[in-house]
Enzyme design. Sequence first.
Site, PDB file in Angstrom:
ATOM      1  N   TYR A   1     149.046  18.528  -3.175  1.00 18.70           N
ATOM      2  CA  TYR A   1     149.231  19.093  -1.836  1.00 18.70           C
ATOM      3  C   TYR A   1     150.702  19.049  -1.478  1.00 18.70           C
ATOM      4  CZ  TYR A   1     145.430  20.777   1.014  1.00 18.70           C
ATOM      5  OH  TYR A   1     144.477  21.588   1.564  1.00 18.70           O
TER       6      TYR A   1
ATOM      7  N   GLU B   1     152.190  20.749   1.663  1.00 18.29           N
ATOM      8  CA  GLU B   1     152.454  21.515   2.901  1.00 18.29           C
ATOM      9  C   GLU B   1     153.915  21.368   3.289  1.00 18.29           C
ATOM     10  OE1 GLU B   1     149.822  20.180   5.951  1.00 18.29           O
ATOM     11  OE2 GLU B   1     148.150  21.395   5.229  1.00 18.29           O
TER      12      GLU B   1
ATOM     13  N   ASP C   1     156.463  47.071   1.616  1.00 17.71           N
ATOM     14  CA  ASP C   1     155.432  46.406   0.822  1.00 17.71           C
ATOM     15  C   ASP C   1     155.492  47.020  -0.582  1.00 17.71           C
ATOM     16  OD1 ASP C   1     153.155  45.651  -0.507  1.00 17.71           O
ATOM     17  OD2 ASP C   1     151.781  46.028   1.150  1.00 17.71           O
TER      18      ASP C   1
ATOM     19  N   THR D   1     152.820  41.664  -4.170  1.00 17.08           N
ATOM     20  CA  THR D   1     151.944  40.835  -4.980  1.00 17.08           C
ATOM     21  C   THR D   1     152.696  40.534  -6.268  1.00 17.08           C
ATOM     22  OG1 THR D   1     150.957  42.842  -5.875  1.00 17.08           O
ATOM     23  CG2 THR D   1     149.757  41.759  -4.099  1.00 17.08           C
TER      24      THR D   1
ATOM     25  N   LYS E   1     150.611  42.724 -10.261  1.00 19.08           N
ATOM     26  CA  LYS E   1     150.442  44.134 -10.661  1.00 19.08           C
ATOM     27  C   LYS E   1     151.517  44.468 -11.701  1.00 19.08           C
ATOM     28  CE  LYS E   1     148.105  45.411  -6.391  1.00 19.08           C
ATOM     29  NZ  LYS E   1     148.370  44.536  -5.253  1.00 19.08           N
TER      30      LYS E   1
ATOM     31  N   ARG F   1     147.943  35.971  -9.971  1.00 18.14           N
ATOM     32  CA  ARG F   1     147.457  36.538  -8.717  1.00 18.14           C
ATOM     33  C   ARG F   1     148.133  35.789  -7.567  1.00 18.14           C
ATOM     34  NH1 ARG F   1     143.630  40.187  -7.654  1.00 18.14           N
ATOM     35  NH2 ARG F   1     143.800  40.579  -9.872  1.00 18.14           N
TER      36      ARG F   1
HETATM   37  N1  PLP Z   1     149.773  45.762  -0.414  1.00 16.83           N
HETATM   38  C1  PLP Z   1     149.528  46.727  -1.307  1.00 16.83           C
HETATM   39  C2  PLP Z   1     150.402  47.944  -1.325  1.00 16.83           C
HETATM   40  C3  PLP Z   1     148.490  46.584  -2.225  1.00 16.83           C
HETATM   41  O1  PLP Z   1     148.237  47.560  -3.103  1.00 16.83           O
HETATM   42  C4  PLP Z   1     147.696  45.411  -2.181  1.00 16.83           C
HETATM   43  C5  PLP Z   1     146.578  45.197  -3.121  1.00 16.83           C
HETATM   44  O2  PLP Z   1     146.052  46.027  -3.730  1.00 16.83           O
HETATM   45  C6  PLP Z   1     147.972  44.449  -1.203  1.00 16.83           C
HETATM   46  C7  PLP Z   1     149.013  44.650  -0.339  1.00 16.83           C
HETATM   47  C8  PLP Z   1     147.107  43.232  -1.012  1.00 16.83           C
HETATM   48  O3  PLP Z   1     147.147  42.357  -2.053  1.00 16.83           O
HETATM   49  P1  PLP Z   1     145.976  41.267  -2.249  1.00 16.83           P
HETATM   50  O4  PLP Z   1     144.837  41.992  -2.843  1.00 16.83           O
HETATM   51  O5  PLP Z   1     146.635  40.275  -3.153  1.00 16.83           O
HETATM   52  O6  PLP Z   1     145.667  40.702  -0.898  1.00 16.83           O
END
Ligand code: PLP
Length: 417
Positions: free
Chosen positions: A51, A53, A201, A227, A230, A236
Site C-alpha cells: 500500500y 497512498e 486524450d 492508457t 494500447k 492495463r
Molecule cells: N480514452 C480513450 C480514447 C479510449 O479509447 C479508452 C478506452 O478504450 C479510454 C479513454 C478508457 O480507458 P479504460 O478502458 O482503461 O478505462
Amino acid sequence: MNELEKIDPLIFDLIQKEADRQNKEINLIASENYTHPAVLEAVGSILTNKYAEGYPGKRYYGGCEYVDLVEIQAQERCKKLFEHENYDFHVNVQPHAGSQANMSVYFAAMKPGDVVMGMSLAAGGHLTHGHSANFSGIVYKPVQYFVDPLTEELNYDAINDLAQQHKPKLIVAGASAYSKIIDFKKFSEIAKNCGAYFLADIAHIAGLIAAKLHPSPIGYADFVTSTTHKTLRGPRGAIALCKPELKEQLDKAVFPIMQGGPLMHVIGGKAVCFKLALENSFVEYQKQVLENAKIMAEIFKELDYRIVAGGTENHLFIVDLRSKNITGRKAETTLQTAGITVSRSCIPYDPEKPWITSGIRIGSPAVTTRGFKIEDCKQLVYFIDEAIKNHENEQKLLAIRSKVQELCTKYPLDKWL
Ligand code: PLP
C-alpha cells in the site's frame, strides 16, 4: 506444477485456454496489444502487496522506500518518452485506467455541473468524453461534437463555433475510432478562444506520439491522458500529464479524490513499458503499425469496401459494411468463427443502433507485435473478405479458420504469452 495450477486449477486452466485462444486467433482489436513478458513479470510481482497512498516521499504508509523508487522511475521514463524541447510537464503514473485518468482531469479542471465538450461516441469519441451513460455526461453538462458529414473528419471551424456557443470549461480531443491525424494546435486555439482547459486524450495514439509518428499535444494541451495498454504496449492502466502549474490540482484529483492506493505492481509494469518504448525497436514497431494499417485499408478499398474518412493515418480504420449487406455485429461474429477478432463499430451518422452498427474497426497494433508485415496483412484482408462473403456458410468459415491458424503458426506468440 506451479502454485496457481496447484491451488486453483480452474483459473489456471482458463488462463491456459485464453493463452491458446490468443495464440491461435488473429487480433485486430485496435485497443488491444500483447504486452512484453518483462511487463507481465513486473505486474505479477510482489509489488502488489504494498500500500502506498500518496506520492513518492510523501506517503501515508511506512515501508515505501522501494516503491517510491519504482514510481519515480516510471515518472522519469514517461517524461523522457514524451519529452519536448520547449515545454516542461508533470507526470502522474497512478491512474488505474483511462477512465480514471479522465475523471481525475475533470475533477482537476471543473466543478460538477460545468460544461464539458468532447467527441460523440457515435462519431468515434469515448464514453468518458461526455456520453450520457457515463460519469462525464452525468456529473457534467456535456456538449458533443461530431465529424463533418461529408469528409467524416474533424471540422475545426464547426468545433470552434460550438465552443463559442456553449463556452465549455473543458474541451477534450482524442478518440477511440478516428483514423486521421488530430490537430492539437487547433484544439488548443479553440480552447483558448473560449477560455476552456484543453485535455488531449491520447489513449489510442500514445505509442505513435512517443515514436514521433503523430504530432504531440505536449505544449498545447493543459492535460494529457493516456492508457498504457494500447499502442504503448504496456500493462492495463493509464497516465495523466499536465502543465507544471497544474501539478497540484491534478495530483490531488488522482489521489485522494479519485483513487486510494496506487497499484504499485502496475506502476512497475508501466516503468518497464516506458523503458521498452524508449528503445529504437519501438519506433520501428510503430512504423510497421502504420504501414500495416495503411495496406489493410487499401486492400479493403480494392475489394470495394468503403473506408470511413477515406483511409487511415494512424493504427486503425473503420470499414463501412453496408455495401456488403452485413451489419457490424454479424461481421464480428462471422469473423470470430473464422478465427479473426475484431470489434464492431458505428460509422458516423450510423443508421443502425450502437449494439448492431454498420461497421467494424480494424487495428494493426497486435498483429504487428506478432510480427505481421505487409504481405501477411494483405492476406489477412483477403481472409476477412472471404469470410464476409461466406457468412452464411459455416463450413467455409471453418476452412478459413484453418488458414488463419496456419498464418498464426508462422508467428507464434511464444515470446509474448
Ligand atoms: N480514452 C480513450 C480514447 C479510449 O479509447 C479508452 C478506452 O478504450 C479510454 C479513454 C478508457 O480507458 P479504460 O478502458 O482503461 O478505462
